[in-house]
Design a protein around this motif. Structure first.
Motif, PDB file in Angstrom:
ATOM      1  N   PRO A  18       0.802  -1.214   0.000  1.00 25.81           N
ATOM      2  CA  PRO A  18       0.000   0.000   0.000  1.00 25.81           C
ATOM      3  C   PRO A  18       0.834   1.261   0.000  1.00 25.81           C
ATOM      4  CG  PRO A  18       0.055  -0.961   2.181  1.00 25.81           C
ATOM      5  CD  PRO A  18       0.729  -1.939   1.268  1.00 25.81           C
ATOM      6  N   THR A  19       0.288   2.305  -0.605  1.00 26.25           N
ATOM      7  CA  THR A  19       0.978   3.587  -0.632  1.00 26.25           C
ATOM      8  C   THR A  19       0.212   4.667   0.115  1.00 26.25           C
ATOM      9  OG1 THR A  19      -0.067   4.083  -2.757  1.00 26.25           O
ATOM     10  CG2 THR A  19       2.140   3.095  -2.811  1.00 26.25           C
ATOM     11  N   ASP A  20      -1.077   4.424   0.455  1.00 24.73           N
ATOM     12  CA  ASP A  20      -1.843   5.398   1.215  1.00 24.73           C
ATOM     13  C   ASP A  20      -1.784   5.056   2.700  1.00 24.73           C
ATOM     14  OD1 ASP A  20      -4.821   3.922   1.740  1.00 24.73           O
ATOM     15  OD2 ASP A  20      -3.571   3.148   0.108  1.00 24.73           O
ATOM     16  N   ILE A  21      -2.010   6.064   3.543  1.00 24.08           N
ATOM     17  CA  ILE A  21      -1.837   5.900   4.983  1.00 24.08           C
ATOM     18  C   ILE A  21      -2.766   4.863   5.595  1.00 24.08           C
ATOM     19  CG2 ILE A  21      -2.010   7.106   7.198  1.00 24.08           C
ATOM     20  CD1 ILE A  21      -0.909   9.571   5.845  1.00 24.08           C
ATOM     21  N   PRO A  22      -4.091   4.862   5.303  1.00 18.77           N
ATOM     22  CA  PRO A  22      -4.966   3.850   5.913  1.00 18.77           C
ATOM     23  C   PRO A  22      -4.559   2.424   5.568  1.00 18.77           C
ATOM     24  CG  PRO A  22      -6.264   5.636   4.990  1.00 18.77           C
ATOM     25  CD  PRO A  22      -4.862   5.831   4.509  1.00 18.77           C
ATOM     26  N   SER A  23      -4.236   2.179   4.297  1.00 21.08           N
ATOM     27  CA  SER A  23      -3.823   0.835   3.892  1.00 21.08           C
ATOM     28  C   SER A  23      -2.495   0.450   4.519  1.00 21.08           C
ATOM     29  CB  SER A  23      -3.719   0.753   2.360  1.00 21.08           C
ATOM     30  OG  SER A  23      -4.964   1.006   1.755  1.00 21.08           O
ATOM     31  N   SER A  24      -1.574   1.411   4.614  1.00 24.51           N
ATOM     32  CA  SER A  24      -0.285   1.132   5.242  1.00 24.51           C
ATOM     33  C   SER A  24      -0.461   0.792   6.715  1.00 24.51           C
ATOM     34  CB  SER A  24       0.642   2.350   5.115  1.00 24.51           C
ATOM     35  OG  SER A  24       0.935   2.625   3.765  1.00 24.51           O
ATOM     36  N   ALA A  25      -1.374   1.524   7.387  1.00 29.41           N
ATOM     37  CA  ALA A  25      -1.643   1.252   8.804  1.00 29.41           C
ATOM     38  C   ALA A  25      -2.207  -0.149   8.982  1.00 29.41           C
ATOM     39  CB  ALA A  25      -2.601   2.293   9.360  1.00 29.41           C
ATOM     40  N   LEU A  26      -3.117  -0.564   8.082  1.00 31.26           N
ATOM     41  CA  LEU A  26      -3.684  -1.910   8.145  1.00 31.26           C
ATOM     42  C   LEU A  26      -2.599  -2.954   7.907  1.00 31.26           C
ATOM     43  CD1 LEU A  26      -6.119  -3.793   8.369  1.00 31.26           C
ATOM     44  CD2 LEU A  26      -6.488  -3.475   5.903  1.00 31.26           C
ATOM     45  N   TYR A  27      -1.708  -2.689   6.965  1.00 22.95           N
ATOM     46  CA  TYR A  27      -0.603  -3.583   6.636  1.00 22.95           C
ATOM     47  C   TYR A  27       0.286  -3.786   7.865  1.00 22.95           C
ATOM     48  CZ  TYR A  27       2.496  -5.615   3.030  1.00 22.95           C
ATOM     49  OH  TYR A  27       3.237  -6.454   2.247  1.00 22.95           O
ATOM     50  N   ILE A  28       0.591  -2.676   8.547  1.00 25.52           N
ATOM     51  CA  ILE A  28       1.423  -2.736   9.755  1.00 25.52           C
ATOM     52  C   ILE A  28       0.695  -3.482  10.870  1.00 25.52           C
ATOM     53  CG2 ILE A  28       2.500  -1.347  11.576  1.00 25.52           C
ATOM     54  CD1 ILE A  28       2.978   0.822   9.431  1.00 25.52           C
ATOM     55  N   PHE A  29      -0.607  -3.236  11.014  1.00 27.64           N
ATOM     56  CA  PHE A  29      -1.404  -3.882  12.054  1.00 27.64           C
ATOM     57  C   PHE A  29      -1.425  -5.398  11.864  1.00 27.64           C
ATOM     58  CE2 PHE A  29      -5.541  -5.512  13.550  1.00 27.64           C
ATOM     59  CZ  PHE A  29      -5.479  -5.143  14.889  1.00 27.64           C
ATOM     60  N   VAL A  30      -1.637  -5.840  10.620  1.00 25.69           N
ATOM     61  CA  VAL A  30      -1.655  -7.278  10.330  1.00 25.69           C
ATOM     62  C   VAL A  30      -0.288  -7.897  10.589  1.00 25.69           C
ATOM     63  CG1 VAL A  30      -1.924  -9.003   8.500  1.00 25.69           C
ATOM     64  CG2 VAL A  30      -3.554  -7.114   8.674  1.00 25.69           C
ATOM     65  N   SER A  31       0.775  -7.202  10.166  1.00 25.32           N
ATOM     66  CA  SER A  31       2.130  -7.735  10.372  1.00 25.32           C
ATOM     67  C   SER A  31       2.479  -7.777  11.853  1.00 25.32           C
ATOM     68  CB  SER A  31       3.160  -6.921   9.593  1.00 25.32           C
ATOM     69  OG  SER A  31       3.215  -5.587  10.058  1.00 25.32           O
ATOM     70  N   PHE A  32       1.946  -6.828  12.634  1.00 20.77           N
ATOM     71  CA  PHE A  32       2.163  -6.832  14.095  1.00 20.77           C
ATOM     72  C   PHE A  32       1.668  -8.143  14.695  1.00 20.77           C
ATOM     73  CE2 PHE A  32       0.148  -6.201  18.245  1.00 20.77           C
ATOM     74  CZ  PHE A  32       1.207  -5.740  19.011  1.00 20.77           C
ATOM     75  N   TRP A  33       0.456  -8.533  14.351  1.00 20.69           N
ATOM     76  CA  TRP A  33      -0.104  -9.772  14.894  1.00 20.69           C
ATOM     77  C   TRP A  33       0.580 -11.004  14.314  1.00 20.69           C
ATOM     78  CZ3 TRP A  33      -2.547  -9.693  19.224  1.00 20.69           C
ATOM     79  CH2 TRP A  33      -3.240  -8.543  19.605  1.00 20.69           C
ATOM     80  N   PHE A  34       1.065 -10.878  13.078  1.00 22.72           N
ATOM     81  CA  PHE A  34       1.797 -12.001  12.483  1.00 22.72           C
ATOM     82  C   PHE A  34       3.067 -12.285  13.280  1.00 22.72           C
ATOM     83  CE2 PHE A  34       5.394 -13.255   9.773  1.00 22.72           C
ATOM     84  CZ  PHE A  34       4.948 -14.508   9.349  1.00 22.72           C
ATOM     85  N   TRP A  35       3.833 -11.231  13.608  1.00 14.65           N
ATOM     86  CA  TRP A  35       5.087 -11.428  14.343  1.00 14.65           C
ATOM     87  C   TRP A  35       4.833 -11.898  15.766  1.00 14.65           C
ATOM     88  CZ3 TRP A  35       8.770 -12.193  11.264  1.00 14.65           C
ATOM     89  CH2 TRP A  35       8.922 -11.454  10.097  1.00 14.65           C
ATOM     90  N   LEU A  36       3.746 -11.435  16.388  1.00 16.36           N
ATOM     91  CA  LEU A  36       3.387 -11.968  17.698  1.00 16.36           C
ATOM     92  C   LEU A  36       3.054 -13.452  17.599  1.00 16.36           C
ATOM     93  CD1 LEU A  36       1.178  -9.288  19.529  1.00 16.36           C
ATOM     94  CD2 LEU A  36       3.534  -9.938  20.006  1.00 16.36           C
ATOM     95  N   GLY A  37       2.394 -13.822  16.494  1.00 17.34           N
ATOM     96  CA  GLY A  37       2.086 -15.233  16.268  1.00 17.34           C
ATOM     97  C   GLY A  37       3.331 -16.082  16.109  1.00 17.34           C
ATOM     98  N   VAL A  38       4.340 -15.526  15.436  1.00 19.31           N
ATOM     99  CA  VAL A  38       5.608 -16.246  15.281  1.00 19.31           C
ATOM    100  C   VAL A  38       6.283 -16.441  16.637  1.00 19.31           C
ATOM    101  CG1 VAL A  38       7.925 -16.167  14.261  1.00 19.31           C
ATOM    102  CG2 VAL A  38       5.956 -15.426  12.926  1.00 19.31           C
ATOM    103  N   TYR A  39       6.224 -15.417  17.477  1.00 19.67           N
ATOM    104  CA  TYR A  39       6.774 -15.501  18.836  1.00 19.67           C
ATOM    105  C   TYR A  39       6.108 -16.621  19.627  1.00 19.67           C
ATOM    106  CZ  TYR A  39       6.788 -14.251  23.832  1.00 19.67           C
ATOM    107  OH  TYR A  39       6.850 -14.283  25.202  1.00 19.67           O
ATOM    108  N   ILE A  40       4.780 -16.680  19.593  1.00 18.99           N
ATOM    109  CA  ILE A  40       4.042 -17.717  20.318  1.00 18.99           C
ATOM    110  C   ILE A  40       4.312 -19.094  19.711  1.00 18.99           C
ATOM    111  CG2 ILE A  40       1.724 -18.560  20.904  1.00 18.99           C
ATOM    112  CD1 ILE A  40       0.837 -15.590  20.898  1.00 18.99           C
ATOM    113  N   ALA A  41       4.313 -19.157  18.370  1.00 22.07           N
ATOM    114  CA  ALA A  41       4.531 -20.433  17.685  1.00 22.07           C
ATOM    115  C   ALA A  41       5.919 -20.991  17.967  1.00 22.07           C
ATOM    116  CB  ALA A  41       4.336 -20.258  16.182  1.00 22.07           C
TER     117      ALA A  41
END
Length: 270
Positions: A14-37
């Motif tokens: 994404p190049t717009d702010i809302p989409s970038s924020a969503l991208y970061i939010f999803v990746s945040f939970w992905f990395w937390l998932g990797v930590y737990i996994a």
């Protein structure tokens, strides 16, 4: 590697702010998932579970945090080196917006937030783990580097950011060596230690030192073409990363000397 990069480019970062924020939010939970996994996988694998079970609570948490650290470093360093060495963004698209650059940096934002949240959580448990000050400084530099790639009309600061991101190529070696030390594999840990020292000089000290020299030499040109806050950010992240990497290199050399001298004296290395 080309196939992986093509897949990343097709992610349409994404190049717009809302989409970038969503991208970061999803990746945040992905990395937390990797930590737990990482914790669950470590308990499930036959040999690894034995090593993991003998660790203290503090070491178990650090073991789990090194899981997403390794995966993130592999992701960002491989694609950053591809951008610098193969994709030739430095000549064609480096000073313009690149989907590949965004696809590399936005998940890294999510990782920094996830790692910071994890550090706060683990420290608050009072199990003997304390976040190193150098790690906090490293995260500040990393966020500055990532912000430079997200600002409108990126300029020379984008090149600095990509170079700094590529230095993470040493992190998987560092983490795997730590795992081998905890597993008691001294020979493998020694070999990786030698590899790590060479990597550290080539991928961290040389690039960061070169960036600092370039900033000094090109200062007058940058003042006329780059916004002041970007120049300050460039100097801050480059010099801080050089100091941090020099300090960590000193610790690596000191640890290596301690092991060598310990063996010469017939002592058991720590």
């Amino acid at each position: 590697c080309g196939g992986v990069v093509m897949a990343v480019q097709q992610m349409s970062a994404p190049t717009d702010i809302p989409s970038s924020a969503l991208y970061i939010f999803v990746s945040f939970w992905f990395w937390l998932g990797v930590y737990i996994a990482t914790g669950y996988v470590s308990q499930a694998l036959p040999y690894v579970s034995e090593v993991y079970g003998k660790l203290s609570e503090s070491e178990k948490e650090e073991w789990k945090m090194r899981g997403p650290s390794t995966l993130h470093a592999a992701w960002i360093s491989v694609l950053s080196l591809y951008i610098l060495q193969v994709d030739r963004l430095a000549e064609d698209r480096l000073f313009g917006r690149s989907d590949l650059v965004s696809a590399v940096m936005l998940p890294s934002f999510g990782y920094m937030f996830a790692d910071t949240a994890t550090e706060i959580y683990v420290t608050s448990r009072k199990i003997g783990y304390t976040t190193p000050v150098s790690a906090v400084a490293h995260h500040v530099c990393s966020v500055l580097a990532q912000l430079a790639t997200m600002l409108p009309a990126p300029d020379q600061m984008l090149y600095l950011s990509i170079v700094i991101a590529s230095t993470e190529v040493t992190t998987p070696t560092l983490n795997f060596r730590w795992y081998l030390v905890k597993a008691g594999c001294s020979r493998g840990a020694t070999i990786l230690g030698i590899v790590l020292l060479a990597q550290w000089v080539y991928f961290r000290l040389v690039p960061c030192g070169s960036l600092c020299l370039w900033l000094i030499q090109a200062h007058s040109d940058l003042v006329s073409s780059v916004l002041v806050h970007k120049i300050v950010a460039g100097h801050l992240m480059s010099w801080m990363m050089l100091l941090l990497n020099s300090f960590w290199f000193y610790l690596l050399v000191r640890g290596a000397l301690k092991i060598v001298l310990g063996k010469n004296k017939g002592e058991k290395p720590e």
